[in-house]
Design a protein around this motif. Sequence first.
Motif, mmCIF file in Angstrom:
data_model
loop_
_atom_site.group_PDB
_atom_site.id
_atom_site.type_symbol
_atom_site.label_atom_id
_atom_site.label_comp_id
_atom_site.label_asym_id
_atom_site.label_seq_id
_atom_site.Cartn_x
_atom_site.Cartn_y
_atom_site.Cartn_z
ATOM 1 N N GLU A 202 0.496 2.092 -5.523
ATOM 2 C CA GLU A 202 0.762 0.920 -4.704
ATOM 3 C C GLU A 202 1.954 0.161 -5.265
ATOM 4 O O GLU A 202 2.053 -0.076 -6.465
ATOM 5 N N ALA A 203 2.867 -0.202 -4.373
ATOM 6 C CA ALA A 203 4.022 -0.983 -4.803
ATOM 7 C C ALA A 203 3.609 -2.454 -4.961
ATOM 8 O O ALA A 203 2.728 -2.925 -4.244
ATOM 9 N N PRO A 204 4.220 -3.157 -5.881
ATOM 10 C CA PRO A 204 3.922 -4.580 -6.020
ATOM 11 C C PRO A 204 4.249 -5.314 -4.715
ATOM 12 O O PRO A 204 5.206 -4.970 -4.027
ATOM 13 N N GLN A 205 3.467 -6.310 -4.391
ATOM 14 C CA GLN A 205 3.724 -7.066 -3.172
ATOM 15 C C GLN A 205 5.080 -7.750 -3.277
ATOM 16 O O GLN A 205 5.501 -8.211 -4.328
ATOM 17 N N GLY A 206 5.752 -7.779 -2.124
ATOM 18 C CA GLY A 206 7.066 -8.394 -2.099
ATOM 19 C C GLY A 206 8.199 -7.397 -2.306
ATOM 20 O O GLY A 206 9.354 -7.773 -2.332
ATOM 21 N N ARG A 207 7.857 -6.082 -2.459
ATOM 22 C CA ARG A 207 8.899 -5.091 -2.671
ATOM 23 C C ARG A 207 8.891 -4.055 -1.547
ATOM 24 O O ARG A 207 8.897 -2.853 -1.772
ATOM 25 N N GLU A 209 6.500 -3.498 0.658
ATOM 26 C CA GLU A 209 5.189 -3.106 1.189
ATOM 27 C C GLU A 209 4.585 -4.283 1.943
ATOM 28 O O GLU A 209 4.642 -5.430 1.486
ATOM 29 N N ARG A 211 1.926 -6.970 3.234
ATOM 30 C CA ARG A 211 0.749 -7.571 2.615
ATOM 31 C C ARG A 211 -0.517 -7.127 3.331
ATOM 32 O O ARG A 211 -0.507 -6.894 4.528
#
Length: 212
Positions: A202-207, A209, A211
């Motif tokens: 999972e990619a960090p939120q804000g990159r 992907e 929410r």
Amino acid sequence: MREQQMLDAAVRTFGRRGYMAASMDEIAELAGVSKPLVYLYLNSKEDLFTACIRREADALTRAVRAGVRPDLPADRRLWDGLLAFFAHTGEHPDAWSVLHLQARTHGEPFAAEVAAMRTEIVAFVTGLVVVAAREAHSDPDLPEDEVAGLAEALVGAAESLAAWANATPGVTARQAAATLMNFAWAGLGDLMRGNRWTPPPEAPQGRGEPRA
């Protein structure tokens, strides 16, 4: 005998015209009986429709079970089950329309009748898959919930494919079964050998992907 004759006419009418558009007059005429006789045997349009669902659901589940020989290899058992399913739905398109479309779109208790049939078929397919998985892993204690989702997905795909096959001229039961077998068995075979597909991290939120 006469009741089955009326049910045959009702399945044909409900399957082709839909529950709301079908009339008891039309069903009685097709069955070659009087409308009061239909009410005498089956009380109401709702009871008649429920009787159709129960009869056709029972016929479909019996056809699938009868098509599978437990002494055959896992892939052959699954193939035979799929072939029996598509053969039955192809030979009885009005019945499949009643089960797959009409009963599900007109609320309770009709949808509950079909849900019970589907639960039975999913449980049967789960049994086919879990036995194969236990054999492949040499693990007689492999829990059913490891493969229950696969059975659910397989039955859902079979239902959609049956509707498509019935609406597409020239598609045979063998072709439909082979389509689903080719789609499903390659993945099942890998899974049973322990070759699992792994989703990307999972990619960090804000990159990039979205929410949750």
